[in-house]
Design a protein around this motif. Structure first.
Motif, PDB file in Angstrom:
ATOM      1  N   ILE A 256       0.848  -1.187   0.000  1.00  0.00           N
ATOM      2  CA  ILE A 256       0.000   0.000   0.000  1.00  0.00           C
ATOM      3  C   ILE A 256       0.887   1.242   0.000  1.00  0.00           C
ATOM      4  CG2 ILE A 256      -1.940   1.157   1.119  1.00  0.00           C
ATOM      5  CD1 ILE A 256      -2.589  -1.703   0.330  1.00  0.00           C
ATOM      6  N   ASN A 257       0.720   2.073  -0.999  1.00  0.00           N
ATOM      7  CA  ASN A 257       1.533   3.281  -1.104  1.00  0.00           C
ATOM      8  C   ASN A 257       1.084   4.355  -0.107  1.00  0.00           C
ATOM      9  OD1 ASN A 257       3.193   2.377  -3.276  1.00  0.00           O
ATOM     10  ND2 ASN A 257       1.481   2.757  -4.689  1.00  0.00           N
ATOM     11  N   LYS A 258       1.999   5.261   0.178  1.00  0.00           N
ATOM     12  CA  LYS A 258       1.695   6.387   1.070  1.00  0.00           C
ATOM     13  C   LYS A 258       0.500   7.172   0.519  1.00  0.00           C
ATOM     14  CE  LYS A 258       3.717  10.599   3.052  1.00  0.00           C
ATOM     15  NZ  LYS A 258       4.934  11.454   3.117  1.00  0.00           N
ATOM     16  N   GLY A 259      -0.462   7.461   1.428  1.00  0.00           N
ATOM     17  CA  GLY A 259      -1.622   8.237   1.034  1.00  0.00           C
ATOM     18  C   GLY A 259      -2.812   7.410   0.577  1.00  0.00           C
ATOM     19  N   GLU A 260      -2.618   6.115   0.401  1.00  0.00           N
ATOM     20  CA  GLU A 260      -3.738   5.265   0.022  1.00  0.00           C
ATOM     21  C   GLU A 260      -4.523   4.847   1.266  1.00  0.00           C
ATOM     22  OE1 GLU A 260      -2.752   3.063  -4.099  1.00  0.00           O
ATOM     23  OE2 GLU A 260      -1.818   2.131  -2.341  1.00  0.00           O
ATOM     24  N   SER A 261      -5.704   4.247   1.052  1.00  0.00           N
ATOM     25  CA  SER A 261      -6.550   3.834   2.168  1.00  0.00           C
ATOM     26  C   SER A 261      -6.797   2.329   2.103  1.00  0.00           C
ATOM     27  CB  SER A 261      -7.883   4.580   2.157  1.00  0.00           C
ATOM     28  OG  SER A 261      -8.594   4.325   0.953  1.00  0.00           O
ATOM     29  N   ARG A 266     -12.702   4.027   4.066  1.00  0.00           N
ATOM     30  CA  ARG A 266     -11.319   4.536   4.086  1.00  0.00           C
ATOM     31  C   ARG A 266     -10.869   4.819   5.529  1.00  0.00           C
ATOM     32  NH1 ARG A 266      -9.931   9.187   0.480  1.00  0.00           N
ATOM     33  NH2 ARG A 266      -7.987   8.017   0.233  1.00  0.00           N
ATOM     34  N   ALA A 267     -11.194   3.882   6.403  1.00  0.00           N
ATOM     35  CA  ALA A 267     -10.974   4.091   7.833  1.00  0.00           C
ATOM     36  C   ALA A 267      -9.497   4.130   8.211  1.00  0.00           C
ATOM     37  CB  ALA A 267     -11.682   3.009   8.637  1.00  0.00           C
ATOM     38  N   PHE A 268      -8.638   3.576   7.336  1.00  0.00           N
ATOM     39  CA  PHE A 268      -7.197   3.682   7.576  1.00  0.00           C
ATOM     40  C   PHE A 268      -6.534   4.281   6.347  1.00  0.00           C
ATOM     41  CE2 PHE A 268      -2.812   2.214   7.275  1.00  0.00           C
ATOM     42  CZ  PHE A 268      -2.322   2.543   8.533  1.00  0.00           C
ATOM     43  N   LYS A 269      -5.742   5.308   6.559  1.00  0.00           N
ATOM     44  CA  LYS A 269      -4.989   5.942   5.473  1.00  0.00           C
ATOM     45  C   LYS A 269      -3.514   5.887   5.814  1.00  0.00           C
ATOM     46  CE  LYS A 269      -8.826   9.000   4.240  1.00  0.00           C
ATOM     47  NZ  LYS A 269      -9.322  10.390   4.139  1.00  0.00           N
ATOM     48  N   LYS A 275       2.856  -2.893   4.090  1.00  0.00           N
ATOM     49  CA  LYS A 275       2.290  -4.143   3.586  1.00  0.00           C
ATOM     50  C   LYS A 275       1.096  -4.532   4.460  1.00  0.00           C
ATOM     51  CE  LYS A 275       5.721  -6.973   3.846  1.00  0.00           C
ATOM     52  NZ  LYS A 275       6.391  -8.303   3.759  1.00  0.00           N
ATOM     53  N   SER A 276       0.032  -4.923   3.816  1.00  0.00           N
ATOM     54  CA  SER A 276      -1.128  -5.422   4.553  1.00  0.00           C
ATOM     55  C   SER A 276      -1.412  -6.858   4.139  1.00  0.00           C
ATOM     56  CB  SER A 276      -2.363  -4.553   4.298  1.00  0.00           C
ATOM     57  OG  SER A 276      -2.855  -4.761   2.988  1.00  0.00           O
ATOM     58  N   ASN A 310     -11.482  -0.759   9.330  1.00  0.00           N
ATOM     59  CA  ASN A 310     -12.672  -1.433   9.859  1.00  0.00           C
ATOM     60  C   ASN A 310     -12.626  -2.938   9.624  1.00  0.00           C
ATOM     61  OD1 ASN A 310     -14.159   0.807  10.893  1.00  0.00           O
ATOM     62  ND2 ASN A 310     -14.692   1.402   8.797  1.00  0.00           N
ATOM     63  N   VAL A 311     -13.137  -3.680  10.590  1.00  0.00           N
ATOM     64  CA  VAL A 311     -13.342  -5.114  10.402  1.00  0.00           C
ATOM     65  C   VAL A 311     -14.486  -5.293   9.410  1.00  0.00           C
ATOM     66  CG1 VAL A 311     -14.079  -7.255  11.532  1.00  0.00           C
ATOM     67  CG2 VAL A 311     -12.522  -5.682  12.722  1.00  0.00           C
ATOM     68  N   CYS A 312     -14.290  -6.124   8.389  1.00  0.00           N
ATOM     69  CA  CYS A 312     -15.339  -6.423   7.416  1.00  0.00           C
ATOM     70  C   CYS A 312     -16.135  -7.642   7.877  1.00  0.00           C
ATOM     71  CB  CYS A 312     -14.728  -6.705   6.046  1.00  0.00           C
ATOM     72  SG  CYS A 312     -13.621  -5.416   5.439  1.00  0.00           S
ATOM     73  N   MET A 313     -17.216  -7.953   7.171  1.00  0.00           N
ATOM     74  CA  MET A 313     -18.035  -9.093   7.563  1.00  0.00           C
ATOM     75  C   MET A 313     -17.254 -10.398   7.508  1.00  0.00           C
ATOM     76  SD  MET A 313     -21.683 -10.462   6.030  1.00  0.00           S
ATOM     77  CE  MET A 313     -22.544  -8.962   6.512  1.00  0.00           C
ATOM     78  N   ASP A 314     -16.455 -10.589   6.471  1.00  0.00           N
ATOM     79  CA  ASP A 314     -15.769 -11.859   6.256  1.00  0.00           C
ATOM     80  C   ASP A 314     -14.249 -11.744   6.242  1.00  0.00           C
ATOM     81  OD1 ASP A 314     -18.381 -13.073   5.599  1.00  0.00           O
ATOM     82  OD2 ASP A 314     -18.201 -11.886   3.775  1.00  0.00           O
TER      83      ASP A 314
END
Length: 369
Positions: A256-261, A266-269, A275-276, A310-314
């Motif tokens: 994930i590049n700087k500035g992306e969500s 877009r709870a995390f920027k 790396k995620s 955010n935690v997603c459903m799955d």
């Protein structure tokens, strides 16, 4: 143990037996043991757990609701089963499956006697609960005479036990309150025994009561959370092993590049390159949204990976920037080392809520039998 290839809850029956044996070692030989297997055996699997414990020295089982007891009967459980919070709508089903109700107020007592009489029952076992301070369910001590009078009018039922529930047995700063509860229960028990003309079993201790108040073990004790590996204190936790290990795997790794969500809303920027890792587990599996936004974490290759956004459903996404890992690697959500208690603390809740909330769509795998 084989590595996880999907999201799975691994249940260690050897640890269950060790927890049971430790609890048994803390009570006298004459005290019976009631295993509490409500809420799908605290999120593990009530039928599997009860069948395993039935082979051990368990005297009684306890569930919350009638349908839980019916499921145990269908699974082959023959030991007595106390239903802690039965509803009158299910009394016929309860009797049909030889379950034993907790009767906690005049309305529910009268309704059960009426149905038991209509079913031509004689001395059907019932349990009477008294409220000694939890203020949740139970008769008051002022109800002793009216209960006795009601029971003398019928042969349809007979009291198997008198019990109550401690409100703060794990909190030693509330010791005076707990001792007052125990004393009140003793007084109630003496009065109801004199009124009935016979002595039912007495029980008041939950897991923390077993550990902290040996003088109150009476005829039987009840344990739920202790069986599943939690002693409700740092000191006592050392004597228990959590039986459940929640595992999953890494489905995909992103750079994930700087500035992306990341994720919904877009709870995390990102503020830097990172790396995620995306994992196939979410709030539909029991990992609630309260664990998101960097509060909760999982363990990947012995390192903490915090939840991003955010935690997603799955699914959840976690930060693996500084962790050497790859797609397909095993992930530990909680287990004997990084416990459910520790993870729950990150969301200001308790292990009970986390483990009982693990969805039944998560596959259970039993080991150590």
């Amino acid at each position: 143990m084989p590595k996880a290839q999907e999201t799975i809850l691994e249940i260690d029956l050897k640890a269950l037996k060790q927890n049971f044996e430790h609890l048994k070692s803390r009570i006298s030989n004459g005290t019976h043991f009631m295993a509490v297997v409500k809420a799908f055996a605290y999120g593990s699997d009530a039928c599997e757990i009860a069948n395993y414990l039935q082979k051990l020295d368990v005297y009684y089982f306890a569930v919350a609701f009638v349908h839980e007891g019916v499921a145990l009967r269908k699974a082959g459980i023959t030991k007595p089963i106390l239903v802690l919070h039965p509803q009158a709508a299910n009394f016929n089903l309860l009797i049909e499956n030889c379950l034993e109700p907790n009767l906690y107020n005049a309305k529910i007592l009268n309704e059960f006697i009426s149905i038991a009489s209509a079913e031509q029952q004689t001395n059907y076992p019932i349990h009477i609960k008294f409220n000694t301070g939890l203020n949740r369910l139970g008769f008051s001590e002022n109800d002793v005479n009216s209960i006795g009078e009601k029971l003398k009018e019928t042969t349809a039922v007979k009291v198997k036990s008198i019990f109550s529930h401690l409100a703060a047995s794990e909190d030693l700063s509330e010791r005076e309150f707990t001792l007052n509860q125990i004393q009140k229960f003793k007084t109630i028990a003496e009065n109801i025994t004199n009124t009935l003309g016979y002595k039912p079993m007495l029980h008041i201790c939950n897991t923390s009561g077993i550990l902290n108040y040996p003088e109150a073990h009476f005829d039987m004790v009840r344990s739920g959370i202790g069986l599943y590996g939690f002693g409700n204190s740092k000191k006592e936790n050392k004597n228990f092993t959590p039986i459940g290990t929640l595992k999953t795997i890494i489905s995909q790794i992103h750079t994930i590049n700087k500035g992306e969500s990341i994720g919904y809303n877009r709870a995390f920027k990102t503020e830097r390159l990172l790396k995620s890792a995306t994992l196939p587990i979410g709030h539909a599996d029991g990992i609630g949204r309260q664990y998101g936004k960097g509060k909760g974490y999982v363990i990947i290759n012995n390192q903490k990976a915090y939840i991003l956004g955010n935690v997603c459903m799955d699914m959840i996404m976690v930060n693996v920037t500084d962790i050497d890992c790859k797609e397909g690697d095993e992930v530990i959500v909680f287990g004997p080392n990084t416990t459910a208690e520790k993870l729950a603390e990150t969301a200001s809740t308790i292990s009970y809520e986390l483990i009982t909330g693990i969805s039944q769509r998560v596959k259970r795998n039993f080991i150590g039998n």
